[in-house]
Enzyme design. Structure first.
Site, PDB file in Angstrom:
ATOM      1  N   HIS A 142      -7.045 -16.265   5.558  1.00 21.66           N
ATOM      2  CA  HIS A 142      -6.122 -16.025   4.452  1.00 21.66           C
ATOM      3  C   HIS A 142      -5.655 -17.296   3.753  1.00 21.66           C
ATOM      4  O   HIS A 142      -4.911 -17.202   2.764  1.00 21.66           O
ATOM      5  CB  HIS A 142      -4.919 -15.210   4.943  1.00 21.66           C
ATOM      6  N   ARG A 194      12.653 -37.934 -20.667  1.00 23.62           N
ATOM      7  CA  ARG A 194      11.802 -38.851 -19.908  1.00 23.62           C
ATOM      8  C   ARG A 194      10.400 -38.746 -20.483  1.00 23.62           C
ATOM      9  O   ARG A 194      10.024 -37.721 -21.056  1.00 23.62           O
ATOM     10  CB  ARG A 194      11.774 -38.479 -18.421  1.00 23.62           C
ATOM     11  N   THR A 244     -17.500 -34.986 -20.313  1.00 17.64           N
ATOM     12  CA  THR A 244     -16.369 -35.794 -20.746  1.00 17.64           C
ATOM     13  C   THR A 244     -15.079 -35.021 -20.548  1.00 17.64           C
ATOM     14  O   THR A 244     -15.054 -33.799 -20.758  1.00 17.64           O
ATOM     15  CB  THR A 244     -16.500 -36.196 -22.224  1.00 17.64           C
ATOM     16  N   ARG A 297     -19.930 -26.834  14.962  1.00 21.15           N
ATOM     17  CA  ARG A 297     -18.563 -26.316  14.921  1.00 21.15           C
ATOM     18  C   ARG A 297     -18.484 -25.178  13.892  1.00 21.15           C
ATOM     19  O   ARG A 297     -19.225 -25.155  12.907  1.00 21.15           O
ATOM     20  CB  ARG A 297     -17.577 -27.412  14.510  1.00 21.15           C
ATOM     21  N   GLY A 335      -7.932 -37.483 -24.404  1.00 25.11           N
ATOM     22  CA  GLY A 335      -8.731 -36.611 -25.259  1.00 25.11           C
ATOM     23  C   GLY A 335      -9.134 -37.226 -26.573  1.00 25.11           C
ATOM     24  O   GLY A 335      -9.804 -36.568 -27.372  1.00 25.11           O
ATOM     25  N   GLY A 336      -8.720 -38.494 -26.840  1.00 25.48           N
ATOM     26  CA  GLY A 336      -9.031 -39.066 -28.149  1.00 25.48           C
ATOM     27  C   GLY A 336      -8.343 -38.261 -29.234  1.00 25.48           C
ATOM     28  O   GLY A 336      -7.133 -38.020 -29.181  1.00 25.48           O
ATOM     29  N   ARG A 396     -20.045 -47.461 -22.542  1.00 23.27           N
ATOM     30  CA  ARG A 396     -19.892 -46.819 -23.840  1.00 23.27           C
ATOM     31  C   ARG A 396     -20.853 -47.364 -24.893  1.00 23.27           C
ATOM     32  O   ARG A 396     -20.871 -46.887 -26.022  1.00 23.27           O
ATOM     33  CB  ARG A 396     -18.453 -46.999 -24.335  1.00 23.27           C
ATOM     34  N   ARG A 409       0.844  -1.191   0.000  1.00 22.19           N
ATOM     35  CA  ARG A 409       0.000   0.000   0.000  1.00 22.19           C
ATOM     36  C   ARG A 409       0.882   1.245   0.000  1.00 22.19           C
ATOM     37  O   ARG A 409       2.009   1.211   0.477  1.00 22.19           O
ATOM     38  CB  ARG A 409      -0.927  -0.004   1.211  1.00 22.19           C
ATOM     39  N   ASP A 435     -12.510 -12.135  -4.345  1.00 21.62           N
ATOM     40  CA  ASP A 435     -13.934 -11.972  -4.046  1.00 21.62           C
ATOM     41  C   ASP A 435     -14.807 -11.942  -5.299  1.00 21.62           C
ATOM     42  O   ASP A 435     -16.023 -12.048  -5.193  1.00 21.62           O
ATOM     43  CB  ASP A 435     -14.163 -10.667  -3.267  1.00 21.62           C
TER      44      ASP A 435
END
Length: 799
Positions: free
Chosen positions: A300, A656, A529, A294, A575-576, A472, A90, A168
């Site tokens: 935060h 990899r 999907t 409760r 994802g085909g 399917r 600030r 917010d």
């Protein structure tokens, strides 16, 4: 980009302003770093110099080392970081004209005339005030001998564009602000953890979330967890709410529920304006009902953690759009904010948005509650209306004698159960008898159908997979048996929730209407999907959860690669033939390349990508991430690409590979998928209810028109119903994908952010729109700051 070269762009991030807590550290939001990274890299891509201003407006006023040149490498490994890497504070000095004059002097000396501001309405208003008095500040600086006439002439105009950062989601004009989705992730993680203990001990839990003046977090959390009650500042409960709340909690326990959940926004109040705290509610419940209760105040924790995939993509898209807006700005262009409407980036006049945001506060102060809800925007209003139906409307005593069946089709995904729960409960509220079909179309053919009740779907919003079971199998081979089952159970309409198989199954049922009259009933397909490949919808339930799973995995992999150095990871996504997950995960995780079927590539492209990584290893960023959609190319398999990179990178980097597989279908749904599924299920059943009235003729239901069988989908900015038959023209049936996809236009952004030298098509950039018809003049408070600034001389105007 056409036009003269741009010399310098400096970026400032501005934080939220609070007149009460000016000395405190500014709140920061998850996703800010994605916006910083995108703005820096796209700015450099355009040929500009980009500067950071550290510590917000204070750094702008102090100048010196607080304003530093940003480089391409300086924003690496930022996407997964919360908060902001360039600091936020600030600033009392900037609230005074003397401080703003110092800030103007620092900008002029660096030739900065463009500011990109990330913050709340106070900070954005402060930036606009700075812009309005810019000319007079220059005059005073010339008179004081601090700048020359030539420097003043070169810096004669200040352009401003804003990006809204606020967990917010309290800034009007945008569906989502940067940081909101990540905050919802933190909240839902806590809610899920609390729910398990609450069920075990039959407790009532009251959760207080942030939202002093805006109830968005509380409202969406209530929808996402199926809360019994929510308190938000925009719509205080009616007088006598104490009795109503206790009756509702007792009624839920009587129905067999083992827990109660109440969500409270920190700014909650009653109709008289008196605060309602979580402790007040706890005492009420314990005194009147004797329930073990409760309270948990999240505080935060909602601001921390890793940004969600949505916030990373949102920040990246907004950063790119902000640069485009500044490069196209003229002295006549008003200060604007770039925001999100549906899946579209839009530009809105900054002060119009600020004014509407203030109008909400005014409406609440004047107790115009309905106006406050409407002023928050359509998305907020839809959330509120859906919540009211699910939580505050009791099922009617009279029945409609309508039987609505719900079936899940195709691979399971997170969010399916949220859609089923919403559809069941809205159907019961409409007076319908709701039927659950188990095991897809095969179960429908075999009569695996049973009534499903209100309590039968309790707790389903947070469950992954498919509680109904799914397969399917398509209906064509069971079409006669399905027609007989529909007749046997007297099914009047069908809700089909699933992926491409659900879409195909709906088409086959429509085609069967010519032969089987029993199939002449209203049908609606809800896309669900991970592949996000259903025609008629920009988004599918489940895709966001899968995207976050991939993104978090990539974060861990990048961390490993950063530690070992000179390592490239090749990741195969689901994802085909649809490249949505690979593309969006590439944008969210900062991938170097993402191979997909829709964007054709060959050996020359692979060669270029390898060379790109070779050059990258010469910089300080000695790691690489490559994503490959599972069906992107029959010959260039994951193993082939791994072998190619390994061979060509010998002595420079090693490789990899990782195939993510079915882990992308699992897990608990994200807040987005819970909320999206809830609204889709609700809207589908309401549409069916109206459609049944249209097709009821001569004492029976007969629906054979194209618009009686639709896909419910999100298209750009709205949920729409599109006839299945009309969508056939838009479908590539061989590869099970739509012929056009909106997200393909984001791929150049991913490549530019990975430092590829490609062209960026700006022909469909966002245009300035308006949020209100009449401008209202308001005094503009000066905001505090956490900033990104951009530089250009006022003679370099890009059109």
């Amino acid at each position: 980009l056409a036009g003269p070269p741009v010399n310098t762009i400096t970026l400032y991030l501005f934080g939220q302003i609070s007149t009460k807590l000016l000395q405190e550290t500014l709140p920061v939001w998850l996703g800010m770093n994605a916006a910083v990274r995108a703005t820096v890299r796209v700015g450099i891509y355009t040929g500009a110099k980009v500067y950071f201003v550290h510590e917000g407006y204070q750094g702008l006023v102090d100048g010196g080392d607080n304003i530093k040149l940003a480089t391409w490498e300086s924003v690496s490994m930022m996407l997964q970081l919360g908060g902001t890497v360039i600091g936020s504070a600030r600033c009392m000095d900037f609230r005074a004209r003397e401080g703003r004059m110092k800030a103007a002097l620092n900008l002029v000396k660096l030739g900065i005339t463009n500011l990109c501001v990330i913050g709340g309405d106070g900070s954005l208003t402060g930036a606009n005030q700075f812009r309005k008095e810019w000319a007079t500040l220059l005059v005073d600086l010339v008179k004081a001998g601090k700048i020359t006439d030539d420097e003043a002439r070169k810096s004669c105009h200040l352009n401003i564009v804003g990006m809204v950062g606020s967990i917010d989601n309290d800034f009007c004009g945008t569906d989502m602000t940067i940081g909101t989705d990540s905050a919802l992730h933190r909240i839902i993680e806590v809610v899920d953890a609390i729910t398990t203990t609450a069920q075990s001990h039959q407790r009532t839990f009251i959760l207080e979330v942030m939202g002093r003046h805006c109830g968005y977090l509380a409202l969406v959390t209530a929808l996402a967890c199926g809360a019994d009650w929510v308190f938000i500042p925009e719509m205080p409960p009616d007088d006598g709410w104490e009795g109503h709340l206790c009756r509702r909690l007792a009624d839920q326990r009587a129905r067999g529920s083992r827990l109660n959940v109440i969500i409270v926004a920190e700014g909650a109040m009653d109709r008289a304006g008196n605060p309602i705290s979580s402790e007040d509610i706890k005492k009420l419940v314990e005194k009147n009902l004797g329930f073990d209760t409760r309270t948990t105040v999240l505080g935060h924790v909602q601001r921390g953690g890793t940004p969600s995939a949505f916030d990373r993509i949102l920040g990246s898209r907004m950063g790119v759009e902000a640069v485009m807006a500044l490069l196209e700005a003229t002295p006549e262009t008003p200060a604007c904010v770039v925001s999100l409407s549906g899946n579209q980036a839009v530009r809105l006049p900054l002060m119009e948005c600020v004014q509407v945001t203030k109008d909400v506060t005014t409406a609440m102060a004047e107790k115009r509650w309905e106006d406050a809800i409407k002023l928050r925007g359509k998305s907020f209003e839809n959330n509120w209306n859906t919540y009211k139906m699910l939580a505050h409307i009791n099922p009617p005593d009279t029945k409609s004698n309508i039987n609505v069946a719900i079936v899940n089709i195709g691979a399971p995904c997170a969010g399916m159960n949220a859609a089923v729960r919403s559809a069941v409960r809205i159907g019961i509220i409409q007076g319908h008898n709701m039927l659950a079909v188990h095991d897809g179309f095969e179960g429908l053919a075999q009569g695996k159908i049973e009534p499903i009740t209100w309590t039968g779907v309790s707790g389903w919003t947070g469950k992954g997979g498919s509680e109904l079971g799914t397969k399917r199998v398509l209906p064509s081979e069971y079409i006669e048996e399905i027609s007989l089952t529909i007749a046997k159970f007297n099914i009047h309409s069908l809700v089909i929730i699933g992926g491409f198989e659900a879409y195909m199954g709906g088409l086959e049922l429509v085609q069967g209407r010519d032969k089987y009259e029993e199939l002449c009933i209203p049908m609606v397909v809800i896309p669900a999907t991970v592949s996000n490949n259903v025609p008629g919808s920009d988004f599918s339930i489940g895709a966001d959860t899968a995207l976050n799973t991939i993104t978090s995995t990539c974060d861990r992999i990048k961390q490993s690669a950063a530690g070992t150095k000179r390592r490239v990871f090749i990741i195969e996504t689901a994802g085909g033939y649809c490249g949505y997950l690979a593309t969006m995960a590439g944008l969210a995780a900062g991938a170097d390349a993402a191979y997909i079927y829709e964007d054709k590539f060959g050996i020359r492209d692979l060669e270029m990508n390898v060379e790109h990584l070779v050059q990258k290893m010469k910089t300080d960023v000695k790691r690489g991430l490559i994503l490959r959609n599972e069906n992107c190319n029959a010959n260039y398999t994951t193993d082939f690409i791994f072998a190619l990179y390994s061979e060509e990178g010998k002595g420079i980097f090693d490789c990899r590979k990782n195939v993510l597989g079915h882990m992308q279908q699992g897990g608990t749904p994200t807040p987005f998928d819970r909320n999206f599924g809830t609204k889709m299920g609700s809207k589908a059943v309401l549409w069916i209810t109206e459609k049944l009235k249209e097709v009821y003729r001569h004492g029976r239901i007969f629906a054979n028109t194209p618009d009686s069988a639709c896909v419910l989908g999100m298209k750009k900015r709205a949920l729409t119903f599109q006839p299945l038959a009309e969508l056939k023209e838009q479908t590539d049936f061989v590869h099970r994908i739509p012929k056009t996809s909106w997200w393909l236009k984001l791929r150049p952004i991913m490549k530019i952010l990975a430092k590829y030298n490609i062209s960026l098509d700006t022909s469909e950039h966002a245009h300035m729109e308006h949020v209100i018809k009449k401008r209202v003049s308001m005094p503009a408070p000066i905001g505090a700051a956490h900033q990104i600034v951009m530089k250009n001389t006022c003679t370099s105007q890009i059109v």
